[in-house]
Design a protein around this motif. Sequence first.
Motif, PDB file in Angstrom:
ATOM      1  N   TYR A   1      49.126  37.442  41.012  1.00 19.08           N
ATOM      2  CA  TYR A   1      47.895  37.878  41.667  1.00 19.08           C
ATOM      3  C   TYR A   1      46.684  37.496  40.830  1.00 19.08           C
ATOM      4  O   TYR A   1      46.606  37.813  39.645  1.00 19.08           O
ATOM      5  CB  TYR A   1      47.971  39.388  41.930  1.00 19.08           C
ATOM      6  CG  TYR A   1      49.120  39.712  42.850  1.00 19.08           C
ATOM      7  CD1 TYR A   1      50.380  40.022  42.348  1.00 19.08           C
ATOM      8  CD2 TYR A   1      48.960  39.645  44.230  1.00 19.08           C
ATOM      9  CE1 TYR A   1      51.448  40.268  43.198  1.00 19.08           C
ATOM     10  CE2 TYR A   1      50.019  39.895  45.083  1.00 19.08           C
ATOM     11  CZ  TYR A   1      51.264  40.192  44.572  1.00 19.08           C
ATOM     12  OH  TYR A   1      52.325  40.428  45.413  1.00 19.08           O
ATOM     13  N   ASP A   2      45.745  36.809  41.471  1.00 20.88           N
ATOM     14  CA  ASP A   2      44.588  36.260  40.769  1.00 20.88           C
ATOM     15  C   ASP A   2      43.389  37.203  40.732  1.00 20.88           C
ATOM     16  O   ASP A   2      42.549  37.098  39.845  1.00 20.88           O
ATOM     17  CB  ASP A   2      44.149  34.953  41.446  1.00 20.88           C
ATOM     18  CG  ASP A   2      45.215  33.877  41.358  1.00 20.88           C
ATOM     19  OD1 ASP A   2      45.252  33.013  42.248  1.00 20.88           O
ATOM     20  OD2 ASP A   2      46.015  33.910  40.409  1.00 20.88           O
ATOM     21  N   TYR A   3      43.285  38.065  41.719  1.00 21.11           N
ATOM     22  CA  TYR A   3      42.101  38.912  41.849  1.00 21.11           C
ATOM     23  C   TYR A   3      42.512  40.377  41.848  1.00 21.11           C
ATOM     24  O   TYR A   3      43.499  40.760  42.481  1.00 21.11           O
ATOM     25  CB  TYR A   3      41.352  38.574  43.139  1.00 21.11           C
ATOM     26  CG  TYR A   3      41.038  37.109  43.269  1.00 21.11           C
ATOM     27  CD1 TYR A   3      41.777  36.288  44.107  1.00 21.11           C
ATOM     28  CD2 TYR A   3      40.001  36.541  42.527  1.00 21.11           C
ATOM     29  CE1 TYR A   3      41.501  34.939  44.218  1.00 21.11           C
ATOM     30  CE2 TYR A   3      39.718  35.188  42.632  1.00 21.11           C
ATOM     31  CZ  TYR A   3      40.474  34.394  43.469  1.00 21.11           C
ATOM     32  OH  TYR A   3      40.192  33.058  43.562  1.00 21.11           O
ATOM     33  N   TRP A   4      41.706  41.189  41.137  1.00 15.91           N
ATOM     34  CA  TRP A   4      42.036  42.601  40.969  1.00 15.91           C
ATOM     35  C   TRP A   4      40.812  43.479  41.238  1.00 15.91           C
ATOM     36  O   TRP A   4      39.682  43.114  40.857  1.00 15.91           O
ATOM     37  CB  TRP A   4      42.522  42.856  39.535  1.00 15.91           C
ATOM     38  CG  TRP A   4      43.840  42.221  39.264  1.00 15.91           C
ATOM     39  CD1 TRP A   4      44.089  40.901  38.970  1.00 15.91           C
ATOM     40  CD2 TRP A   4      45.119  42.860  39.299  1.00 15.91           C
ATOM     41  NE1 TRP A   4      45.440  40.693  38.811  1.00 15.91           N
ATOM     42  CE2 TRP A   4      46.095  41.877  39.003  1.00 15.91           C
ATOM     43  CE3 TRP A   4      45.545  44.166  39.545  1.00 15.91           C
ATOM     44  CZ2 TRP A   4      47.463  42.183  38.952  1.00 15.91           C
ATOM     45  CZ3 TRP A   4      46.894  44.454  39.488  1.00 15.91           C
ATOM     46  CH2 TRP A   4      47.839  43.473  39.194  1.00 15.91           C
ATOM     47  N   GLY A   5      41.072  44.619  41.872  1.00 13.66           N
ATOM     48  CA  GLY A   5      40.025  45.606  42.050  1.00 13.66           C
ATOM     49  C   GLY A   5      39.882  46.471  40.811  1.00 13.66           C
ATOM     50  O   GLY A   5      40.643  46.351  39.850  1.00 13.66           O
ATOM     51  N   GLN A   6      38.930  47.381  40.846  1.00  7.87           N
ATOM     52  CA  GLN A   6      38.589  48.176  39.663  1.00  7.87           C
ATOM     53  C   GLN A   6      39.487  49.392  39.481  1.00  7.87           C
ATOM     54  O   GLN A   6      39.469  49.988  38.419  1.00  7.87           O
ATOM     55  CB  GLN A   6      37.126  48.633  39.748  1.00  7.87           C
ATOM     56  CG  GLN A   6      36.891  49.899  40.537  1.00  7.87           C
ATOM     57  CD  GLN A   6      37.057  49.742  42.038  1.00  7.87           C
ATOM     58  OE1 GLN A   6      37.363  48.671  42.551  1.00  7.87           O
ATOM     59  NE2 GLN A   6      36.841  50.835  42.763  1.00  7.87           N
ATOM     60  N   GLY A   7      40.264  49.752  40.463  1.00  9.79           N
ATOM     61  CA  GLY A   7      41.151  50.898  40.332  1.00  9.79           C
ATOM     62  C   GLY A   7      40.552  52.166  40.898  1.00  9.79           C
ATOM     63  O   GLY A   7      39.332  52.380  40.846  1.00  9.79           O
ATOM     64  N   THR A   8      41.411  53.012  41.422  1.00 15.04           N
ATOM     65  CA  THR A   8      41.002  54.320  41.925  1.00 15.04           C
ATOM     66  C   THR A   8      42.027  55.355  41.457  1.00 15.04           C
ATOM     67  O   THR A   8      43.228  55.109  41.513  1.00 15.04           O
ATOM     68  CB  THR A   8      40.869  54.296  43.463  1.00 15.04           C
ATOM     69  OG1 THR A   8      40.346  55.550  43.925  1.00 15.04           O
ATOM     70  CG2 THR A   8      42.184  53.999  44.170  1.00 15.04           C
ATOM     71  N   GLN A   9      41.531  56.479  40.971  1.00 13.30           N
ATOM     72  CA  GLN A   9      42.391  57.489  40.375  1.00 13.30           C
ATOM     73  C   GLN A   9      43.039  58.365  41.437  1.00 13.30           C
ATOM     74  O   GLN A   9      42.350  58.894  42.320  1.00 13.30           O
ATOM     75  CB  GLN A   9      41.590  58.369  39.425  1.00 13.30           C
ATOM     76  CG  GLN A   9      42.363  59.522  38.814  1.00 13.30           C
ATOM     77  CD  GLN A   9      43.377  59.070  37.789  1.00 13.30           C
ATOM     78  OE1 GLN A   9      43.067  58.265  36.912  1.00 13.30           O
ATOM     79  NE2 GLN A   9      44.603  59.594  37.877  1.00 13.30           N
TER      80      GLN A   9
END
Length: 122
Positions: free
Chosen positions: A109-117
């Motif tokens: 996977y080349d692209y990643w989001g910032q994350g959610t808790q």
Amino acid sequence: VQLQASGGGLVQAGGSLRLSCAGSERTVSTYTMAWFRQAPGKEREFVAAINWDGGRTLQASSVKGRFTISRDNAKNTVYLQMSSLKPEDTAVYYCAAGPRRWGERESLYDYWGQGTQVTVSS
């Protein structure tokens, strides 16, 4: 390509949450999309993936039967419906996108989001 994850929060064990991940470009609709998670003190792990048209999905054994991944290409958005949540599901959840890829490995996977808790209380 930018990915924006949302929908995390605090929920009691047995409850449900739906995470969303919106892509910034129309091309995301042609990508394999996936969710990963990272619990405190642990390595990031694969949760689920969905191919470009939603016809193929893959889930980790730990979430199979409880989590469902889906997508709406008209909205450039992928979802993770989480049910029967357990305290061990507590983690930061990340969405990821990979052009024409398929599998569980992060390197696909080349692209990643910032994350959610997501926090599940017992």
